[in-house]
Scaffold this motif. Structure first.
Motif, PDB file in Angstrom:
ATOM      1  N   ILE A 154      -6.340   3.622 -10.038  1.00 25.63           N
ATOM      2  CA  ILE A 154      -7.746   3.394 -10.399  1.00 25.63           C
ATOM      3  C   ILE A 154      -8.568   3.104  -9.146  1.00 25.63           C
ATOM      4  O   ILE A 154      -9.673   3.639  -8.962  1.00 25.63           O
ATOM      5  N   ILE A 155      -8.023   2.263  -8.270  1.00 28.87           N
ATOM      6  CA  ILE A 155      -8.716   1.935  -7.022  1.00 28.87           C
ATOM      7  C   ILE A 155      -8.904   3.189  -6.173  1.00 28.87           C
ATOM      8  O   ILE A 155      -9.981   3.418  -5.605  1.00 28.87           O
TER       9      ILE A 155
ATOM     10  N   LEU B 118     -13.904  -1.837 -15.056  1.00 29.33           N
ATOM     11  CA  LEU B 118     -13.445  -2.068 -16.426  1.00 29.33           C
ATOM     12  C   LEU B 118     -12.001  -1.599 -16.595  1.00 29.33           C
ATOM     13  O   LEU B 118     -11.180  -2.278 -17.227  1.00 29.33           O
ATOM     14  N   ALA B 119     -11.691  -0.439 -16.029  1.00 26.71           N
ATOM     15  CA  ALA B 119     -10.326   0.084 -16.130  1.00 26.71           C
ATOM     16  C   ALA B 119      -9.342  -0.823 -15.398  1.00 26.71           C
ATOM     17  O   ALA B 119      -8.245  -1.114 -15.896  1.00 26.71           O
ATOM     18  N   ALA B 120      -9.732  -1.293 -14.217  1.00 29.78           N
ATOM     19  CA  ALA B 120      -8.856  -2.193 -13.460  1.00 29.78           C
ATOM     20  C   ALA B 120      -8.685  -3.519 -14.190  1.00 29.78           C
ATOM     21  O   ALA B 120      -7.598  -4.112 -14.183  1.00 29.78           O
ATOM     22  N   GLY B 121      -9.745  -3.993 -14.821  1.00 34.26           N
ATOM     23  CA  GLY B 121      -9.652  -5.235 -15.582  1.00 34.26           C
ATOM     24  C   GLY B 121      -8.664  -5.115 -16.726  1.00 34.26           C
ATOM     25  O   GLY B 121      -7.877  -6.040 -16.992  1.00 34.26           O
TER      26      GLY B 121
ATOM     27  N   LYS C 164       5.900   2.312  -3.264  1.00 35.45           N
ATOM     28  CA  LYS C 164       5.848   3.371  -4.278  1.00 35.45           C
ATOM     29  C   LYS C 164       4.407   3.649  -4.703  1.00 35.45           C
ATOM     30  O   LYS C 164       4.032   4.804  -4.947  1.00 35.45           O
ATOM     31  N   SER C 165       3.591   2.595  -4.769  1.00 37.40           N
ATOM     32  CA  SER C 165       2.189   2.770  -5.147  1.00 37.40           C
ATOM     33  C   SER C 165       1.430   3.556  -4.086  1.00 37.40           C
ATOM     34  O   SER C 165       0.584   4.399  -4.409  1.00 37.40           O
ATOM     35  N   ILE C 166       1.726   3.286  -2.802  1.00 34.39           N
ATOM     36  CA  ILE C 166       1.065   4.014  -1.718  1.00 34.39           C
ATOM     37  C   ILE C 166       1.503   5.478  -1.724  1.00 34.39           C
ATOM     38  O   ILE C 166       0.688   6.388  -1.535  1.00 34.39           O
ATOM     39  N   GLU C 167       2.781   5.718  -1.951  1.00 34.01           N
ATOM     40  CA  GLU C 167       3.261   7.101  -2.031  1.00 34.01           C
ATOM     41  C   GLU C 167       2.557   7.845  -3.163  1.00 34.01           C
ATOM     42  O   GLU C 167       2.152   9.005  -3.009  1.00 34.01           O
ATOM     43  N   MET C 168       2.402   7.165  -4.291  1.00 34.55           N
ATOM     44  CA  MET C 168       1.708   7.773  -5.423  1.00 34.55           C
ATOM     45  C   MET C 168       0.238   8.028  -5.078  1.00 34.55           C
ATOM     46  O   MET C 168      -0.321   9.080  -5.412  1.00 34.55           O
ATOM     47  N   SER C 169      -0.378   7.068  -4.386  1.00 35.38           N
ATOM     48  CA  SER C 169      -1.785   7.219  -4.013  1.00 35.38           C
ATOM     49  C   SER C 169      -1.980   8.368  -3.034  1.00 35.38           C
ATOM     50  O   SER C 169      -2.970   9.101  -3.110  1.00 35.38           O
TER      51      SER C 169
ATOM     52  N   ARG D 146      -9.135   6.302  -7.098  1.00 29.41           N
ATOM     53  CA  ARG D 146     -10.176   7.165  -7.668  1.00 29.41           C
ATOM     54  C   ARG D 146     -11.566   6.576  -7.413  1.00 29.41           C
ATOM     55  O   ARG D 146     -12.526   7.310  -7.165  1.00 29.41           O
ATOM     56  N   SER D 147     -11.670   5.265  -7.461  1.00 29.68           N
ATOM     57  CA  SER D 147     -12.950   4.624  -7.177  1.00 29.68           C
ATOM     58  C   SER D 147     -13.344   4.820  -5.716  1.00 29.68           C
ATOM     59  O   SER D 147     -14.510   5.107  -5.401  1.00 29.68           O
ATOM     60  N   ILE D 148     -12.379   4.678  -4.814  1.00 27.70           N
ATOM     61  CA  ILE D 148     -12.645   4.886  -3.389  1.00 27.70           C
ATOM     62  C   ILE D 148     -13.102   6.322  -3.141  1.00 27.70           C
ATOM     63  O   ILE D 148     -14.042   6.571  -2.372  1.00 27.70           O
ATOM     64  N   ALA D 149     -12.449   7.276  -3.792  1.00 26.85           N
ATOM     65  CA  ALA D 149     -12.841   8.680  -3.634  1.00 26.85           C
ATOM     66  C   ALA D 149     -14.258   8.907  -4.149  1.00 26.85           C
ATOM     67  O   ALA D 149     -15.046   9.653  -3.551  1.00 26.85           O
ATOM     68  N   ASP D 150     -14.592   8.262  -5.251  1.00 27.50           N
ATOM     69  CA  ASP D 150     -15.943   8.336  -5.805  1.00 27.50           C
ATOM     70  C   ASP D 150     -16.968   7.851  -4.779  1.00 27.50           C
ATOM     71  O   ASP D 150     -18.016   8.466  -4.568  1.00 27.50           O
ATOM     72  N   ILE D 151     -16.649   6.732  -4.152  1.00 25.44           N
ATOM     73  CA  ILE D 151     -17.538   6.155  -3.139  1.00 25.44           C
ATOM     74  C   ILE D 151     -17.637   7.082  -1.929  1.00 25.44           C
ATOM     75  O   ILE D 151     -18.727   7.304  -1.388  1.00 25.44           O
ATOM     76  N   ALA D 152     -16.502   7.628  -1.510  1.00 24.36           N
ATOM     77  CA  ALA D 152     -16.498   8.542  -0.359  1.00 24.36           C
ATOM     78  C   ALA D 152     -17.412   9.732  -0.609  1.00 24.36           C
ATOM     79  O   ALA D 152     -18.217  10.112   0.256  1.00 24.36           O
TER      80      ALA D 152
END
Length: 279
Positions: A131-132, A104-107, A76-81, A134-140
């Protein structure tokens, strides 16, 4: 003249690496950095170091019914991602990646999971995965990816699979380029489907296959995280720290992956792969 230690980059020694732009020492240094990020110790090893006990101890504490519950939550998390990556990632935003803010958000999300244990996973994991993502997209974006395109967005989702290698797996099947090759067909078929139909058919076989492949590898890392949070000494503070390690792991994988892709855009995939394997 070839610089010491970088003979593979020299066109007179390795003509196969000669492309539209010659590989230089800066490129090699960046590729070495990427390889270091992609081949860091597994999340299990890093969590075990934090908890002070092998991750297997946490796995033994989990109830027998935990794996189906984790697998279902992961799917379900992958589908949401996937939906997040294709619908809401900001393609226009520029600048450096906000790694610390996402940590910080993940923490904070992990603190919730650590406080309430396994029952909280169904709520905590989708939030942490978002959160992960969005962070990956930021890095991309920071590595030059054009997130206006479907293929680049699917690459963000693929990072969740690339971070799922386990020390118990066959190394021949879990190396970085081997993992990409294993995912390539599913990613290309999903991209082709989305180009024709968009997300109007979310149950389409091409998307189901992609979700299944990503989930099968992502679940390895989620199991390790869940096992750590099952250790009684962890609690809310420990849960926050474990989740920080969790996102840090995927930030490293994402950074390494998108550095490699940036170099591939300059030099081609095969030359970059050959050089990667010599470093």
């Amino acid at each position: 003249m070839c610089a010491a230690g970088v003979t593979l980059a020299c066109s007179d020694r390795a003509p196969g690496l000669r492309t539209a732009r010659s590989v230089n020492e800066s490129d090699i240094a960046q590729l070495r950095t990427a390889k270091g990020l992609l081949e860091r110790p597994s999340l299990a090893a890093r969590i075990s170091s934090f908890v002070g006990a092998p991750i297997e101890k946490g796995l033994e504490m989990l109830p027998e019914r935990w794996k189906p519950a984790v697998d279902d939550t992961v799917r379900k998390s992958i589908e949401m991602s996937l939906a997040l990556a294709l619908r809401t990632l900001d393609a226009e935003r520029a600048g450096t990646a906000s790694d610390r803010l996402h940590k910080l958000a993940a923490g904070a999300s992990g603190a919730f999971g650590g406080a309430f244990g396994l029952p909280a996973l169904a709520f905590e994991l989708p939030l942490s995965t978002t959160i992960i993502m969005r962070s990956i997209a930021d890095i991309a974006r920071s590595e030059g990816e054009d997130l206006a395109g479907t293929e680049a967005r699917l690459q963000c989702v693929q990072v969740l699979a690339l971070g799922g290698a386990s020390e118990h797996d066959d190394a021949a099947e879990t190396g970085y380029f081997a993992a990409r090759a294993a995912m390539a067909k599913a990613v290309s078929e999903a991209a082709a489907h989305l180009a024709r139909h968009g997300l109007t058919q979310q149950g389409a076989p091409a998307l189901v296959r992609l979700v299944a492949q990503v989930a099968s590898r992502f679940s390895i890392v989620v199991s390790e995280k869940t096992a750590a949070q099952a250790v009684p000494i962890v609690g809310a503070l420990g849960g926050a720290l474990v989740n920080t390690l969790f996102i840090d792991h995927f930030q490293d994988v994402g950074r390494g992956h998108f550095i490699v892709r940036r170099l591939e855009r300059l030099h081609g995939r095969e030359p970059v792969q050959r050089l990667y394997e010599t470093l």
